[in-house]
Design an enzyme around this catalytic site. Sequence first.
Site, PDB file in Angstrom:
ATOM      1  N   SER A 132       0.823  -1.211   0.000  1.00 31.30           N
ATOM      2  CA  SER A 132       0.000   0.000   0.000  1.00 31.30           C
ATOM      3  C   SER A 132       0.856   1.260   0.000  1.00 31.30           C
ATOM      4  O   SER A 132       0.375   2.339   0.338  1.00 31.30           O
ATOM      5  CB  SER A 132      -0.918   0.002   1.227  1.00 31.30           C
ATOM      6  N   GLY A 133       2.132   1.110  -0.344  1.00 24.93           N
ATOM      7  CA  GLY A 133       2.994   2.283  -0.420  1.00 24.93           C
ATOM      8  C   GLY A 133       3.979   2.416   0.734  1.00 24.93           C
ATOM      9  O   GLY A 133       4.437   3.517   1.045  1.00 24.93           O
ATOM     10  N   THR A 134       4.333   1.285   1.343  1.00 23.02           N
ATOM     11  CA  THR A 134       5.272   1.269   2.465  1.00 23.02           C
ATOM     12  C   THR A 134       6.602   1.935   2.098  1.00 23.02           C
ATOM     13  O   THR A 134       7.117   2.781   2.840  1.00 23.02           O
ATOM     14  CB  THR A 134       5.572  -0.193   2.869  1.00 23.02           C
ATOM     15  N   LYS A 137       4.476  -0.080 -10.939  1.00 17.31           N
ATOM     16  CA  LYS A 137       3.881   0.981 -11.748  1.00 17.31           C
ATOM     17  C   LYS A 137       3.601   2.251 -10.949  1.00 17.31           C
ATOM     18  O   LYS A 137       3.629   3.344 -11.498  1.00 17.31           O
ATOM     19  CB  LYS A 137       2.568   0.501 -12.364  1.00 17.31           C
ATOM     20  N   GLY A 138       3.255   2.058  -9.676  1.00 19.55           N
ATOM     21  CA  GLY A 138       2.966   3.216  -8.825  1.00 19.55           C
ATOM     22  C   GLY A 138       1.775   4.030  -9.303  1.00 19.55           C
ATOM     23  O   GLY A 138       1.782   5.258  -9.209  1.00 19.55           O
ATOM     24  N   HIS A 158       3.994  -4.061   9.521  1.00 20.19           N
ATOM     25  CA  HIS A 158       2.648  -4.335   8.986  1.00 20.19           C
ATOM     26  C   HIS A 158       1.760  -4.967  10.064  1.00 20.19           C
ATOM     27  O   HIS A 158       0.676  -5.455   9.766  1.00 20.19           O
ATOM     28  CB  HIS A 158       2.711  -5.335   7.832  1.00 20.19           C
ATOM     29  N   ARG A 199      -4.581   1.364   1.054  1.00 19.06           N
ATOM     30  CA  ARG A 199      -4.754   1.583  -0.383  1.00 19.06           C
ATOM     31  C   ARG A 199      -6.044   0.927  -0.834  1.00 19.06           C
ATOM     32  O   ARG A 199      -6.492  -0.052  -0.205  1.00 19.06           O
ATOM     33  CB  ARG A 199      -3.555   0.926  -1.084  1.00 19.06           C
ATOM     34  N   SER A 257      -1.218  -5.403  -6.805  1.00 18.44           N
ATOM     35  CA  SER A 257       0.185  -5.146  -6.479  1.00 18.44           C
ATOM     36  C   SER A 257       0.792  -6.346  -5.734  1.00 18.44           C
ATOM     37  O   SER A 257       1.908  -6.783  -6.032  1.00 18.44           O
ATOM     38  CB  SER A 257       0.284  -3.877  -5.631  1.00 18.44           C
TER      39      SER A 257
HETATM   40  P1  A3P Z   1       2.215  -1.192  -7.784  1.00 17.18           P
HETATM   41  O1  A3P Z   1       2.534  -2.641  -7.653  1.00 17.18           O
HETATM   42  O2  A3P Z   1       0.748  -0.931  -7.959  1.00 17.18           O
HETATM   43  O3  A3P Z   1       3.036  -0.483  -8.784  1.00 17.18           O
HETATM   44  P2  A3P Z   1       4.896  -1.408  -0.774  1.00 17.18           P
HETATM   45  O4  A3P Z   1       5.954  -0.348  -0.784  1.00 17.18           O
HETATM   46  O5  A3P Z   1       3.946  -1.288   0.388  1.00 17.18           O
HETATM   47  O6  A3P Z   1       5.429  -2.757  -0.983  1.00 17.18           O
HETATM   48  O7  A3P Z   1       3.930  -1.054  -2.002  1.00 17.18           O
HETATM   49  C1  A3P Z   1       4.395  -1.212  -3.307  1.00 17.18           C
HETATM   50  C2  A3P Z   1       3.535  -0.377  -4.236  1.00 17.18           C
HETATM   51  O8  A3P Z   1       3.892   1.002  -4.091  1.00 17.18           O
HETATM   52  C3  A3P Z   1       3.805  -0.742  -5.684  1.00 17.18           C
HETATM   53  O9  A3P Z   1       2.570  -0.496  -6.362  1.00 17.18           O
HETATM   54  C4  A3P Z   1       4.882   0.262  -6.036  1.00 17.18           C
HETATM   55  O10 A3P Z   1       5.037   0.468  -7.414  1.00 17.18           O
HETATM   56  C5  A3P Z   1       4.367   1.513  -5.324  1.00 17.18           C
HETATM   57  N1  A3P Z   1       5.416   2.501  -5.060  1.00 17.18           N
HETATM   58  C6  A3P Z   1       6.707   2.282  -4.718  1.00 17.18           C
HETATM   59  N2  A3P Z   1       7.351   3.445  -4.568  1.00 17.18           N
HETATM   60  C7  A3P Z   1       6.454   4.426  -4.787  1.00 17.18           C
HETATM   61  C8  A3P Z   1       6.546   5.866  -4.792  1.00 17.18           C
HETATM   62  N3  A3P Z   1       7.679   6.477  -4.529  1.00 17.18           N
HETATM   63  N4  A3P Z   1       5.426   6.547  -5.099  1.00 17.18           N
HETATM   64  C9  A3P Z   1       4.256   5.918  -5.367  1.00 17.18           C
HETATM   65  N5  A3P Z   1       4.118   4.577  -5.398  1.00 17.18           N
HETATM   66  C10 A3P Z   1       5.205   3.836  -5.097  1.00 17.18           C
END
Ligand code: A3P
Length: 323
Positions: free
Chosen positions: A68-70, A290-291, A133, A155, A163
Amino acid sequence: SLAGEFGVSDEIEELLLTLPRDKTFDGSSIYQYEGAWYRPIFLAGLISSRKHFQAKDSDVIVITFLKSGTTWLKALTYAIVHRSHHAIFDSNSPLLTTNSHDLVPFLDFAYSPNNNNCSEHISTDDPRIFGTHIPYSSLPDSIKNSNCRIVYMCRNPFDQFISHWKFLQNIAQEQSVQPISFEEAFELFCKGIHSFGPSWEHVLGYWKASLDNPRKILFFKYEDVKEDTSFHVNKLADFLGCPFSDVEKSRGVIEEIVKLCSFDNMKDMEVNKTGRFRGNGLKNSNFFRKGKVGDWTDYFTPSMSERMNKLMEEKFSGSDLTF
Ligand code: A3P
């Protein structure tokens, strides 16, 4: 033995034998403990951090539902907190040379007994920043009882599921393991059987806690942060007690942080292209796919979206929380 397979202690091995067991999207085993599902290594971390972690009032805990953007929230928090100390914007900025998971260690790993209580990864600088988490109901008491602060991010479950699925598919490929099918993974997701799941329990746990105690827990959604990152960076700094001064604001420090931690920028950093998690773990590149918001539309069939929408309606109804 389980201990050999997962590198967990005899104590955890014995515990695992008593717990409900299922499998997650890459086919590996997960276990249910206090209502949530864990890989053995995370369960070991949970139990160990509950025993050994002593939160300080100055600590900041970055908590997310996984995928969720960790990685992003850790980078933003690190940059905000350390903006005046560590030459965050220089060419040798820690954020350029180190993946944010190594700058903001998982509490669960930092305090795992396999890690010798991991002094190497625990910064002695205050404020310390940790990530985890762990669901709200299972947090170490000292996090709940101290004045440390929590920033939480979740998210939209549609994108979060995709994701997670993609992440584990990539890892399974790297390790030449056969992952389960997309349909099977979706089935497990809907039943709440996935790491740290059910996701709605996790999200609602923090949502309710943040309403009860807004000074302790700041609640973000990935989509909101994506839409207006500067606003949320400013809000996070206020919450953490290190607000941006007028001088900083007029110098564009907030925008600098937003840019430094943007998806495109982080994805292209050498350490994130070629480095590995904690030196020898997963490729850091796995954390950047993809972000985007709304990528799920490429994967869900109409009947899957219908089921997911119904499920979300049922789970989130009455909570005021929408995605
Ligand atoms: P997607 O798989 O949809 O691209 P986490 O960090 O919790 O493991 O989450 C990973 C998700 O956050 C992935 O989503 C990743 O691409 C996205 N992500 C990683 N870095 C990011 C950033 N700087 N800004 C926005 N999204 C990001």
